[in-house]
Design a protein around this motif. Structure first.
Motif, PDB file in Angstrom:
ATOM      1  N   UNK A   1       0.800  -1.225   0.000  1.00  8.16           N
ATOM      2  CA  UNK A   1       0.000   0.000   0.000  1.00  8.16           C
ATOM      3  C   UNK A   1       0.838   1.284   0.000  1.00  8.16           C
ATOM      4  N   UNK A   2       1.984   1.294   0.694  1.00 10.18           N
ATOM      5  CA  UNK A   2       2.674   2.546   0.983  1.00 10.18           C
ATOM      6  C   UNK A   2       3.209   3.228  -0.273  1.00 10.18           C
ATOM      7  N   UNK A   3       3.986   2.518  -1.092  1.00  6.34           N
ATOM      8  CA  UNK A   3       4.621   3.150  -2.252  1.00  6.34           C
ATOM      9  C   UNK A   3       3.608   3.728  -3.242  1.00  6.34           C
ATOM     10  N   UNK A   4       2.567   2.992  -3.640  1.00  2.00           N
ATOM     11  CA  UNK A   4       1.605   3.592  -4.572  1.00  2.00           C
ATOM     12  C   UNK A   4       0.851   4.779  -3.990  1.00  2.00           C
ATOM     13  N   UNK A   5       0.562   4.762  -2.687  1.00  2.00           N
ATOM     14  CA  UNK A   5      -0.127   5.907  -2.099  1.00  2.00           C
ATOM     15  C   UNK A   5       0.793   7.130  -2.042  1.00  2.00           C
ATOM     16  N   UNK A   6       2.077   6.922  -1.742  1.00  2.00           N
ATOM     17  CA  UNK A   6       3.012   8.041  -1.774  1.00  2.00           C
ATOM     18  C   UNK A   6       3.118   8.617  -3.179  1.00  2.00           C
ATOM     19  N   UNK A   7       3.225   7.753  -4.175  1.00  2.00           N
ATOM     20  CA  UNK A   7       3.301   8.224  -5.555  1.00  2.00           C
ATOM     21  C   UNK A   7       2.028   8.974  -5.943  1.00  2.00           C
ATOM     22  N   UNK A   8       0.889   8.491  -5.460  1.00  2.00           N
ATOM     23  CA  UNK A   8      -0.407   9.109  -5.788  1.00  2.00           C
ATOM     24  C   UNK A   8      -0.532  10.501  -5.194  1.00  2.00           C
ATOM     25  N   UNK A   9      -0.204  10.659  -3.911  1.00  2.00           N
ATOM     26  CA  UNK A   9      -0.356  11.982  -3.301  1.00  2.00           C
ATOM     27  C   UNK A   9       0.642  12.975  -3.894  1.00  2.00           C
ATOM     28  N   UNK A  10       1.806  12.482  -4.321  1.00  2.00           N
ATOM     29  CA  UNK A  10       2.767  13.361  -4.991  1.00  2.00           C
ATOM     30  C   UNK A  10       2.200  13.886  -6.303  1.00  2.00           C
ATOM     31  N   UNK A  11       1.398  13.063  -6.995  1.00  2.00           N
ATOM     32  CA  UNK A  11       0.772  13.498  -8.245  1.00  2.00           C
ATOM     33  C   UNK A  11      -0.328  14.519  -7.996  1.00  2.00           C
ATOM     34  N   UNK A  12      -0.974  14.460  -6.833  1.00  2.33           N
ATOM     35  CA  UNK A  12      -2.028  15.421  -6.523  1.00  2.33           C
ATOM     36  C   UNK A  12      -1.470  16.832  -6.331  1.00  2.33           C
ATOM     37  N   UNK A  13      -0.232  16.925  -5.827  1.00  2.00           N
ATOM     38  CA  UNK A  13       0.351  18.246  -5.563  1.00  2.00           C
ATOM     39  C   UNK A  13       1.799  18.262  -6.041  1.00  2.00           C
ATOM     40  N   UNK A  14       2.027  18.213  -7.356  1.00  2.00           N
ATOM     41  CA  UNK A  14       3.406  18.165  -7.873  1.00  2.00           C
ATOM     42  C   UNK A  14       4.222  19.403  -7.539  1.00  2.00           C
ATOM     43  N   UNK A  15       3.533  20.494  -7.198  1.00  2.00           N
ATOM     44  CA  UNK A  15       4.248  21.723  -6.850  1.00  2.00           C
ATOM     45  C   UNK A  15       4.632  21.765  -5.371  1.00  2.00           C
ATOM     46  N   UNK A  16       4.193  20.792  -4.582  1.00  3.69           N
ATOM     47  CA  UNK A  16       4.485  20.777  -3.142  1.00  3.69           C
ATOM     48  C   UNK A  16       4.663  19.337  -2.673  1.00  3.69           C
ATOM     49  N   UNK A  17       5.508  18.585  -3.370  1.00  2.00           N
ATOM     50  CA  UNK A  17       5.669  17.162  -3.084  1.00  2.00           C
ATOM     51  C   UNK A  17       6.138  16.915  -1.658  1.00  2.00           C
ATOM     52  N   UNK A  18       7.171  17.659  -1.226  1.00  2.00           N
ATOM     53  CA  UNK A  18       7.710  17.441   0.107  1.00  2.00           C
ATOM     54  C   UNK A  18       6.684  17.644   1.201  1.00  2.00           C
ATOM     55  N   UNK A  19       5.861  18.678   1.051  1.00  2.00           N
ATOM     56  CA  UNK A  19       4.862  18.978   2.079  1.00  2.00           C
ATOM     57  C   UNK A  19       3.778  17.909   2.119  1.00  2.00           C
ATOM     58  N   UNK A  20       3.253  17.508   0.948  1.00  2.00           N
ATOM     59  CA  UNK A  20       2.174  16.513   0.975  1.00  2.00           C
ATOM     60  C   UNK A  20       2.690  15.150   1.441  1.00  2.00           C
ATOM     61  N   UNK A  21       3.952  14.841   1.178  1.00  2.00           N
ATOM     62  CA  UNK A  21       4.515  13.599   1.708  1.00  2.00           C
ATOM     63  C   UNK A  21       4.673  13.684   3.226  1.00  2.00           C
ATOM     64  N   UNK A  22       4.968  14.868   3.749  1.00  4.21           N
ATOM     65  CA  UNK A  22       5.024  15.055   5.199  1.00  4.21           C
ATOM     66  C   UNK A  22       3.647  14.862   5.821  1.00  4.21           C
ATOM     67  N   UNK A  23       2.637  15.414   5.173  1.00  5.51           N
ATOM     68  CA  UNK A  23       1.266  15.250   5.665  1.00  5.51           C
ATOM     69  C   UNK A  23       0.843  13.788   5.557  1.00  5.51           C
ATOM     70  N   UNK A  24       1.252  13.133   4.466  1.00  9.58           N
ATOM     71  CA  UNK A  24       0.939  11.716   4.309  1.00  9.58           C
ATOM     72  C   UNK A  24       1.575  10.885   5.425  1.00  9.58           C
ATOM     73  N   UNK A  25       2.825  11.227   5.798  1.00 10.56           N
ATOM     74  CA  UNK A  25       3.483  10.534   6.902  1.00 10.56           C
ATOM     75  C   UNK A  25       2.717  10.731   8.204  1.00 10.56           C
ATOM     76  N   UNK A  26       2.195  11.941   8.410  1.00 13.06           N
ATOM     77  CA  UNK A  26       1.382  12.195   9.598  1.00 13.06           C
ATOM     78  C   UNK A  26       0.127  11.329   9.594  1.00 13.06           C
TER      79      UNK A  26
END
Length: 390
Positions: A316-341
């Motif tokens: 589950x983890x890798x595809x969901x990380x890739x997916x949320x990065x696609x939702x906000x390509x201009x703020x990848x680091x931030x959305x991955x931080x929120x995803x980790x939360x």
């Protein structure tokens, strides 16, 4: 900002180093699961009270992850990685020196600070240096360090603590973390290209309801999984008895399934897309989790259920990380931080709800309840949709 990592060999080397760091952070988190009893005995508290150090870490990580992502968003990635592991090492040393439960819990907040800095940055680097068609594999490579840590962390922590005392476990992890910080300083390129981000970026991301709803799917899915995983030990014992060696064998089987699932999840994300991969995982969990309610299972049946459940869980983890990065390509680091939360929010909620279900309806209800929440996760995934085309 910075320069790109060129060539697949250079990319692979960086990903391997990042995976090593995730292994360290995972070890620092998962060893606690195996040493709750020695901590309780050493500090003169109940096991339930000692368990608060696990909750403290999870909640601190969830709160700190997006904050540290914003505050470090303009700093060179190597600097952040080295700083993160240095803070992680400091917190672990304080854990080893703790003479009270309060001091130990406070030290876990410092450890969570370091961990919350490291994980999303490592994932963000994986996204930044990999081509879109290899992004799932890159994220799976980085995350496999944490997966392996889960396999060895619990038994390692238990073995060290029972032979040398629970503080010795933290001393070993702190030494490993110091080594990791040195490796990051030497092996991670100085100027990896990344997106600069600040507090404005995180506020913009939080205001994007579509992206946040898609990211919150992480919490829903993790909550479903942890309703079962939190009570894996009792579920195993309900089928094969309390023999510690047999239970350890099944936990190791779970770890093997996790490693395989992590790699397969990244592979499928690159081949059929993240959204389709996640649909498949949700459907699989809806089918598999209720099988934990059919106890006792035979030795072979339990092995098959655990292996398949674990593989589909960690896919589950890798595809969901890739997916949320696609939702906000201009703020990848931030959305991955929120995803980790969201991961740690899901762990906290799933464990708490699972405890309630166990108390009200018994062990046999956990699998069915987890399957029902997996249905909710599938509905959440479908409702959140796919990222807009670039």
């Amino acid at each position: 900002m910075g320069v790109a990592v060129t060539g697949r060999s250079g990319e692979g080397a960086v990903l391997a180093v990042l995976a090593f760091g995730n292994f360290i952070v995972g070890m620092g988190a998962f060893v606690l699961v195996g040493i709750v009893s020695p901590i309780a005995d050493g500090l003169g508290v109940s096991k339930a009270d000692a368990g608060i150090v696990l909750t403290t870490y999870a909640l601190a990580y969830a709160v700190l992850s997006p904050i540290t992502g914003a505050l470090t968003g303009t700093l060179p990635r190597r600097v952040v990685l080295v700083t993160a592991l240095s803070i992680f090492a400091l917190g672990t040393v304080l854990s080893a020196l703790s003479a009270s439960l309060l001091m130990l819990a406070a030290s876990r907040v410092i450890v969570a600070l370091g961990g919350s800095m490291y994980g999303p940055i490592a994932a963000g680097i994986a996204v930044a240096i990999s081509a879109p068609e290899r992004r799932g594999k890159a994220l799976a490579t980085v995350f496999i360090g944490g997966t392996i840590a889960q396999v060895v962390g619990m038994p390692f922590g238990a073995w060290v603590s029972y032979h040398f005392g629970w503080a010795a476990t933290f001393w070993v992890i702190s030494a490993l973390t110091a080594l990791g910080a040195g490796v990051m300083a030497l092996a991670v390129p100085r100027d990896i290209r990344f997106q600069a981000a600040g507090l404005g970026t995180i506020f913009a991301a939080l205001a994007d309801r579509r992206t946040m709803f898609a990211t919150a799917f992480t919490a829903t899915m993790i909550a479903a999984l942890y309703m079962v995983f939190t009570f894996f030990g009792p579920l195993i014992e309900a089928s094969v008895g309390p023999d510690p060696e047999i239970r350890t064998g099944f936990l190791m089987l779970n770890g093997v399934g996790a490693v395989i699932g992590n790699l397969v999840g990244g592979f499928l994300a690159d081949r059929i897309g993240s959204w389709r991969t996640l649909i498949l995982i949700c459907i699989a969990q809806i089918v598999i989790m209720p099988l934990f309610s059919i106890v006792p299972l035979s030795f072979l049946e339990l092995a098959i259920v655990i292996a398949t459940w674990s593989a589909f869980s960690f896919a589950f983890i890798a595809p969901q990380q890739a997916r949320v990065a696609q939702f906000a390509p201009e703020a990848v680091g931030i959305v991955l931080s929120i995803n980790a939360a969201m991961i740690y929010i899901g762990i906290t909620v799933g464990s708490a709800v699972g405890s309630r279900i166990l108390g009200w309806y018994g062990l046999e209800a956990l699998g069915i309840a987890g399957g029902l929440v997996a249905v909710l996760a599938l509905a959440h995934l479908v409702a959140s949709g796919r990222p807009r085309p670039a």
